[in-house]
Design an enzyme around this catalytic site. Sequence first.
Site, PDB file in Angstrom:
ATOM      1  N   LYS A 179       1.204  -5.729  10.398  1.00 17.36           N
ATOM      2  CA  LYS A 179       1.714  -4.792   9.269  1.00 17.36           C
ATOM      3  C   LYS A 179       2.617  -5.977   7.920  1.00 17.36           C
ATOM      4  O   LYS A 179       3.344  -7.221   9.154  1.00 17.36           O
ATOM      5  CB  LYS A 179       1.990  -4.232   9.182  1.00 17.36           C
ATOM      6  CG  LYS A 179       2.253  -3.066   8.172  1.00 17.36           C
ATOM      7  CD  LYS A 179       1.146  -1.497   8.198  1.00 17.36           C
ATOM      8  CE  LYS A 179       1.512  -0.522   7.546  1.00 17.36           C
ATOM      9  NZ  LYS A 179       0.780   0.258   7.577  1.00 17.36           N
TER      10      LYS A 179
ATOM     11  N   GLY B 214       4.087  16.021   1.224  1.00 23.43           N
ATOM     12  CA  GLY B 214       3.239  14.472   0.172  1.00 23.43           C
ATOM     13  C   GLY B 214       2.022  14.013  -0.316  1.00 23.43           C
ATOM     14  O   GLY B 214       1.496  14.760   0.266  1.00 23.43           O
TER      15      GLY B 214
ATOM     16  N   GLY C  51       0.115  12.059  -1.704  1.00 23.94           N
ATOM     17  CA  GLY C  51      -0.566  11.432  -2.538  1.00 23.94           C
ATOM     18  C   GLY C  51      -1.706  10.700  -1.678  1.00 23.94           C
ATOM     19  O   GLY C  51      -2.879  11.245  -1.570  1.00 23.94           O
TER      20      GLY C  51
ATOM     21  N   VAL D  85      -3.393  10.675   0.720  1.00 26.21           N
ATOM     22  CA  VAL D  85      -3.555  11.490   2.296  1.00 26.21           C
ATOM     23  C   VAL D  85      -3.536  13.172   1.554  1.00 26.21           C
ATOM     24  O   VAL D  85      -4.354  13.386   2.212  1.00 26.21           O
ATOM     25  CB  VAL D  85      -3.439  10.570   3.511  1.00 26.21           C
ATOM     26  CG1 VAL D  85      -3.408  11.488   4.265  1.00 26.21           C
ATOM     27  CG2 VAL D  85      -4.209   9.359   3.351  1.00 26.21           C
TER      28      VAL D  85
ATOM     29  N   TYR E  27      -2.998  14.904  -0.834  1.00 22.26           N
ATOM     30  CA  TYR E  27      -3.816  15.505  -1.191  1.00 22.26           C
ATOM     31  C   TYR E  27      -4.773  15.741  -1.015  1.00 22.26           C
ATOM     32  O   TYR E  27      -6.212  16.759  -0.833  1.00 22.26           O
ATOM     33  CB  TYR E  27      -3.804  14.659  -2.641  1.00 22.26           C
ATOM     34  CG  TYR E  27      -4.634  15.610  -4.232  1.00 22.26           C
ATOM     35  CD1 TYR E  27      -3.498  16.616  -4.821  1.00 22.26           C
ATOM     36  CD2 TYR E  27      -5.383  15.696  -4.203  1.00 22.26           C
ATOM     37  CE1 TYR E  27      -3.913  17.027  -5.976  1.00 22.26           C
ATOM     38  CE2 TYR E  27      -6.204  16.559  -5.158  1.00 22.26           C
ATOM     39  CZ  TYR E  27      -5.721  17.456  -5.846  1.00 22.26           C
ATOM     40  OH  TYR E  27      -5.954  18.315  -6.907  1.00 22.26           O
TER      41      TYR E  27
HETATM   42  P1  NAD Z   1       0.614   7.994  -1.136  1.00 22.97           P
HETATM   43  O1  NAD Z   1       2.210   6.636  -1.434  1.00 22.97           O
HETATM   44  O2  NAD Z   1       0.084   7.051  -1.601  1.00 22.97           O
HETATM   45  O3  NAD Z   1       1.587   8.769  -1.019  1.00 22.97           O
HETATM   46  C1  NAD Z   1       2.954   9.228  -0.382  1.00 22.97           C
HETATM   47  C2  NAD Z   1       3.148  10.187  -1.648  1.00 22.97           C
HETATM   48  O4  NAD Z   1       4.486  11.312  -1.655  1.00 22.97           O
HETATM   49  C3  NAD Z   1       3.291  10.260  -3.114  1.00 22.97           C
HETATM   50  O5  NAD Z   1       2.414  11.295  -3.919  1.00 22.97           O
HETATM   51  C4  NAD Z   1       4.942  10.605  -2.915  1.00 22.97           C
HETATM   52  O6  NAD Z   1       5.338  10.586  -4.326  1.00 22.97           O
HETATM   53  C5  NAD Z   1       5.592  11.341  -2.084  1.00 22.97           C
HETATM   54  N1  NAD Z   1       6.644  11.363  -1.733  1.00 22.97           N
HETATM   55  C6  NAD Z   1       7.779  10.334  -1.469  1.00 22.97           C
HETATM   56  N2  NAD Z   1       8.778  10.057  -1.670  1.00 22.97           N
HETATM   57  C7  NAD Z   1       8.876  12.365  -1.333  1.00 22.97           C
HETATM   58  C8  NAD Z   1       9.178  12.898  -0.592  1.00 22.97           C
HETATM   59  N3  NAD Z   1      10.642  12.877   0.085  1.00 22.97           N
HETATM   60  N4  NAD Z   1       9.028  14.044  -0.080  1.00 22.97           N
HETATM   61  C9  NAD Z   1       8.165  14.756  -0.675  1.00 22.97           C
HETATM   62  N5  NAD Z   1       7.094  13.733  -1.381  1.00 22.97           N
HETATM   63  C10 NAD Z   1       7.146  12.344  -1.318  1.00 22.97           C
HETATM   64  O7  NAD Z   1       0.668   6.832   0.421  1.00 22.97           O
HETATM   65  P2  NAD Z   1      -0.823   7.955   1.462  1.00 22.97           P
HETATM   66  O8  NAD Z   1      -0.919   6.407   1.074  1.00 22.97           O
HETATM   67  O9  NAD Z   1      -0.998   8.836   0.735  1.00 22.97           O
HETATM   68  O10 NAD Z   1      -0.063   7.503   2.702  1.00 22.97           O
HETATM   69  C11 NAD Z   1       1.074   8.426   3.328  1.00 22.97           C
HETATM   70  C12 NAD Z   1       2.019   8.839   4.696  1.00 22.97           C
HETATM   71  O11 NAD Z   1       0.512   8.041   5.761  1.00 22.97           O
HETATM   72  C13 NAD Z   1       2.290   7.287   4.315  1.00 22.97           C
HETATM   73  O12 NAD Z   1       3.557   7.541   5.888  1.00 22.97           O
HETATM   74  C14 NAD Z   1       1.312   5.984   5.169  1.00 22.97           C
HETATM   75  O13 NAD Z   1       1.730   4.881   5.784  1.00 22.97           O
HETATM   76  C15 NAD Z   1       0.749   7.274   5.844  1.00 22.97           C
HETATM   77  N6  NAD Z   1      -1.002   7.041   6.125  1.00 22.97           N
HETATM   78  C16 NAD Z   1      -1.228   6.573   5.628  1.00 22.97           C
HETATM   79  C17 NAD Z   1      -3.416   5.892   5.476  1.00 22.97           C
HETATM   80  C18 NAD Z   1      -4.215   5.584   4.817  1.00 22.97           C
HETATM   81  O14 NAD Z   1      -5.372   5.299   4.305  1.00 22.97           O
HETATM   82  N7  NAD Z   1      -3.199   6.133   2.932  1.00 22.97           N
HETATM   83  C19 NAD Z   1      -3.313   5.713   6.870  1.00 22.97           C
HETATM   84  C20 NAD Z   1      -2.458   5.746   7.442  1.00 22.97           C
HETATM   85  C21 NAD Z   1      -0.899   6.590   7.827  1.00 22.97           C
END
Ligand code: NAD
Length: 373
Positions: A105, A203, A205, A207, A209
């Site tokens: 990572k 959250g 974001g 994922v 959404y």
């Molecule tokens: P992202 O940055 O797009 O979304 C994160 C969201 O969480 C944002 O909208 C942010 O405003 C919100 N957020 C931050 N702090 C917060 C809080 N205290 N309370 C509520 N909301 C809060 O990230 P993502 O790609 O959607 O990933 C989300 C999680 O899933 C992360 O932990 C990431 O490591 C994990 N993940 C993502 C993927 C992927 O394919 N994107 C794969 C495996 C794991």
Amino acid sequence: MLHVREPRSLRRPGGAMTLEITDITGEAGKLKAFDGHERIWLGRDEARGLTGIVAIHNTARGPALGGTRVWPHESFEAALTDALRLSRGMTYKSAIANVPFGGGKAVIVADSRTGKTPALLEAYAEMLAALEGQFYTGEDVGLTVADADFLRARTPNVTGTTVGGSGNPSPVTAHGVFLGLKAALGHARGSDALAGVHVAVQGLGSVGYALCEELHAAGARLTVADIDGAQLARAQQAFGAQAVDTDRIAGVAADVFAPCALGGALSRDIIPGLGAGIVAGSANNQLAEHDDARRLMERGVLYAPDYVINAGGLINVAAELAPGGYDRKAAMAKVSEIPLTLLDIFRRSDAAGRPTNDVAQEIAEERIAAANG
Ligand code: NAD
């Protein structure tokens, strides 16, 4: 077993050398999060604003694969700890998802909204190139598909790109979480039907959404929280979701709590006030401490281990690196195995009276040990 090589010389054409790569494995070894990691590299480029850490945890099952996180950590130690924990998680995630990769990572210390300049990404691309294929990376929090495309134009070992790649992994991760959430429902209640099921999503974001979209389409009722007011408004509008403050979402009396923000959503302080009987979400490192899974079990909460349920994105990008190239159908078929793996873990956990994360860890460790010979 150490499979890594030193980065090649970093002298740039014209003799200028602004990027310095240092082996900081020794320094990292003093931290609590260190877990026999094979190698940790620090890339510094003051002129271009890069402080990047690439952590290689274990390559027994294949080359290290893991996303790059861009986050303004409050200290270097916090960033290093993040890289150590996340890279270890990738070793386990690859093993449990049965993809032929090891765990790695990267963490870039920067605010992705203000500090992620083209110059910084150029410097990071040089760092990746210097590692000569020992680390494959892609999107994570703070690193977008456009950034992955930018990096890929400069260095080969970048996945999740739009040109010749599999694109944004997030919808695939969300789909895996959706399937896993249904498996958890089915296991806990005897039915995986989502109509009328109340899910609290933390959250919204990439994922979170996309998960809401699938849950809403399946008839679930949604309560949501995000620090980003615009995303909240979007979810209210699109899904008729109820919005709550971020510090209240874990306590919402829902059927399922889906942590999809950053790590540490479940801790000894939060677990006693948890409002749902099932935890199934995408966030990495959901447990503040390993023993939080036992705390959840003792409260009768079914916990879908994070690195098992959120492996969809990894499966998708790993499929890009398959010998025959990316095959969407094959990738999605593998994602549909996530609920089967979870059901196996839930059953073993019930039979042995052990927390689900212990069972998952045991399965992953057996596979890593087998690869180590
Ligand atoms: P992202 O940055 O797009 O979304 C994160 C969201 O969480 C944002 O909208 C942010 O405003 C919100 N957020 C931050 N702090 C917060 C809080 N205290 N309370 C509520 N909301 C809060 O990230 P993502 O790609 O959607 O990933 C989300 C999680 O899933 C992360 O932990 C990431 O490591 C994990 N993940 C993502 C993927 C992927 O394919 N994107 C794969 C495996 C794991």
